[in-house]
Design a protein around this motif. Sequence first.
Motif, PDB file in Angstrom:
ATOM      1  N   GLN A  54     -32.052  25.674  45.687  1.00 41.45           N
ATOM      2  CA  GLN A  54     -32.048  25.540  47.139  1.00 41.45           C
ATOM      3  C   GLN A  54     -32.926  26.609  47.792  1.00 41.45           C
ATOM      4  OE1 GLN A  54     -28.359  25.951  49.263  1.00 41.45           O
ATOM      5  NE2 GLN A  54     -29.207  24.866  51.031  1.00 41.45           N
ATOM      6  N   VAL A  55     -32.878  27.802  47.252  1.00 43.96           N
ATOM      7  CA  VAL A  55     -33.740  28.852  47.792  1.00 43.96           C
ATOM      8  C   VAL A  55     -35.201  28.433  47.688  1.00 43.96           C
ATOM      9  CG1 VAL A  55     -34.523  31.235  47.519  1.00 43.96           C
ATOM     10  CG2 VAL A  55     -32.098  30.701  47.256  1.00 43.96           C
ATOM     11  N   ASP A 115     -36.491  25.386  47.371  1.00 46.14           N
ATOM     12  CA  ASP A 115     -36.780  24.257  48.262  1.00 46.14           C
ATOM     13  C   ASP A 115     -36.884  24.713  49.716  1.00 46.14           C
ATOM     14  OD1 ASP A 115     -37.226  21.821  46.986  1.00 46.14           O
ATOM     15  OD2 ASP A 115     -35.107  21.612  46.460  1.00 46.14           O
ATOM     16  N   THR A 116     -35.919  25.505  50.149  1.00 44.63           N
ATOM     17  CA  THR A 116     -35.907  25.958  51.533  1.00 44.63           C
ATOM     18  C   THR A 116     -37.135  26.805  51.844  1.00 44.63           C
ATOM     19  OG1 THR A 116     -33.494  26.011  51.421  1.00 44.63           O
ATOM     20  CG2 THR A 116     -34.523  27.146  53.271  1.00 44.63           C
ATOM     21  N   LYS A 124     -29.916  40.744  45.356  1.00 40.56           N
ATOM     22  CA  LYS A 124     -28.671  41.371  45.798  1.00 40.56           C
ATOM     23  C   LYS A 124     -27.509  40.384  45.862  1.00 40.56           C
ATOM     24  CE  LYS A 124     -29.092  43.404  49.603  1.00 40.56           C
ATOM     25  NZ  LYS A 124     -28.479  44.229  50.620  1.00 40.56           N
ATOM     26  N   ALA A 149     -36.697  40.207  46.906  1.00 43.49           N
ATOM     27  CA  ALA A 149     -36.063  41.369  47.488  1.00 43.49           C
ATOM     28  C   ALA A 149     -34.595  41.108  47.805  1.00 43.49           C
ATOM     29  CB  ALA A 149     -36.818  41.775  48.748  1.00 43.49           C
ATOM     30  N   TRP A 150     -34.342  40.061  48.559  1.00 43.61           N
ATOM     31  CA  TRP A 150     -32.957  39.855  48.988  1.00 43.61           C
ATOM     32  C   TRP A 150     -32.167  39.014  47.998  1.00 43.61           C
ATOM     33  CZ3 TRP A 150     -31.997  34.693  49.786  1.00 43.61           C
ATOM     34  CH2 TRP A 150     -33.104  33.874  50.065  1.00 43.61           C
ATOM     35  N   THR A 155     -38.709  36.753  48.576  1.00 37.74           N
ATOM     36  CA  THR A 155     -37.423  36.224  48.134  1.00 37.74           C
ATOM     37  C   THR A 155     -36.737  37.172  47.165  1.00 37.74           C
ATOM     38  OG1 THR A 155     -38.468  34.067  48.179  1.00 37.74           O
ATOM     39  CG2 THR A 155     -36.311  34.203  47.157  1.00 37.74           C
ATOM     40  N   ARG A 168     -24.568  34.083  45.794  1.00 39.37           N
ATOM     41  CA  ARG A 168     -24.388  33.398  47.082  1.00 39.37           C
ATOM     42  C   ARG A 168     -25.269  32.161  47.199  1.00 39.37           C
ATOM     43  NH1 ARG A 168     -25.522  37.344  51.752  1.00 39.37           N
ATOM     44  NH2 ARG A 168     -25.205  35.506  53.059  1.00 39.37           N
ATOM     45  N   PHE A 169     -26.398  32.158  46.476  1.00 33.84           N
ATOM     46  CA  PHE A 169     -27.355  31.067  46.661  1.00 33.84           C
ATOM     47  C   PHE A 169     -27.745  30.406  45.345  1.00 33.84           C
ATOM     48  CE2 PHE A 169     -28.315  34.313  49.952  1.00 33.84           C
ATOM     49  CZ  PHE A 169     -27.893  33.576  51.052  1.00 33.84           C
TER      50      PHE A 169
END
Lengths: 236, 236
Positions: free
Chosen positions: B206-207, B209-210, B197, B193-194, B191, B201-202
């Motif tokens: 939520q990240v 949980d998802t 950047k 890593a991206w 996680t 956006r997120f």
Amino acid sequence: MLSSTVNGMAKKAQPIGQTKPRIGRPRASANETDQPVAEEILAVARRLFREKGFAGTSTREIADAAGLRQPSLFHYFKNKKEIFRAVVTDTVEPVITFIRTEAERDDPADVALYRLVRHDTYHLCTNENVLGSPFQFPELTEESHPEFWGMRDQITDAYRHHLREGEKHGVFVFNNLEIVTQLLFSLGESTLAWYQKDRDRFDPHQVADTTADLGLRAVLTHPRRVSTIRRQSGAF
Amino acid sequence: MLSSTVNGMAKKAQPIGQTKPRIGRPRASANETDQPVAEEILAVARRLFREKGFAGTSTREIADAAGLRQPSLFHYFKNKKEIFRAVVTDTVEPVITFIRTEAERDDPADVALYRLVRHDTYHLCTNENVLGSPFQFPELTEESHPEFWGMRDQITDAYRHHLREGEKHGVFVFNNLEIVTQLLFSLGESTLAWYQKDRDRFDPHQVADTTADLGLRAVLTHPRRVSTIRRQSGAF
DNA sequence: ATTATCTATAGATCTATAGATAATGC
DNA sequence: ATTATCTATAGATCTATAGATAATGC
């Protein structure tokens, strides 16, 4: 534009078994390979960058490993950054090629995704040309290497495309397309991290299969379909 | 042994609003923070190491960012490597603490795994203390930093433990315990890593949980149970 | 006296350029 | 003449040490 095969000059056919006469001043320590020199430089640079990072690798180390004196590198590459750029380009290109070929198969979304994860993982595990995850290289930014990030985006696009298609047809189900795209893409890449350390503990085929299995199960509406999908995906 | 709070000296209570008299020669450029100096150094070093790597960050840059002259760093740390070591230690310790606390809850395997993935991901996304993935740092080897890899192994052990327990009770199903352990562990880490950047956006909740959802679905015998598990896992 | 800083600098790199040199090719 | 290498080296770092100095504390 940078081509991955550095030596673009026409090569005369080389009679087998005959040592080709080398023009130019001979090397001080003559441990030559058959490979074109620029490629030999890239090969050792790739290994050193992977092991010690870009900033952590000196041009002297690269030259030593390639059997040259340090300043001789600059006969082939303008500077250290250009060596890095060439190495990086060589790394992503094969995956791009794979994706192009796959597009023609026109597989259903689940099979296409399985094949993509499996190939990506296998490629990263086995290919000597792999540099490592881009996140190992702070100097590999969007500003400095737009061509690299562009190719990488193409890979992400493929993941996103398959996921979206699959969802539309009800075979996939998930929370958030963007996050899941990133997660699945990272899944293959993450293999690199731990696989390198215990190369001999695992068979790359099994790693690739297991990773693709797990990735698919995570998004399939009916996870038990994964064995069918694996069968439909064919051999490596 | 290295403690994460570097300044172990007893501090006199500081009357609020009153500027404490600072002993020692004043700084050339006086941009002091309230933070103890060693901690300020670690904070800026962590950021610089994350952005430019260890070899790519000079002690001059660290000192500049901390408002000191370069040689003054060595009043607080023996050498550059010790700064790195301290930064690295600070990074893993919180996760270890979390795992210890969790052990007392004695959750069923699926809930425990969900909570672990979710916490790990959230921690990596939000914590300012995070350095990055260890794979960003070629100088962070098992030989040079056994204490770090030891702590990291404790985290892997937690993943492996929950997976094994869950399989025993039939709630989890997978191919190969070792590979799946590594994959799920890497999932949270990837996680980082991206996410870095596109921070905006997120939403990190939520990240997290998802990611936990996806990780669980990938191994659950009955993936639809994931919503129940999420409920049982409680709030963050 | 103690402490936290400073300035000055040694010594070890490291990258890249300049220009010489030792081969082959024609 | 062309090519691939070499040697020598300039100039820019970079880490860490030595020793001075400017505060507070007693």
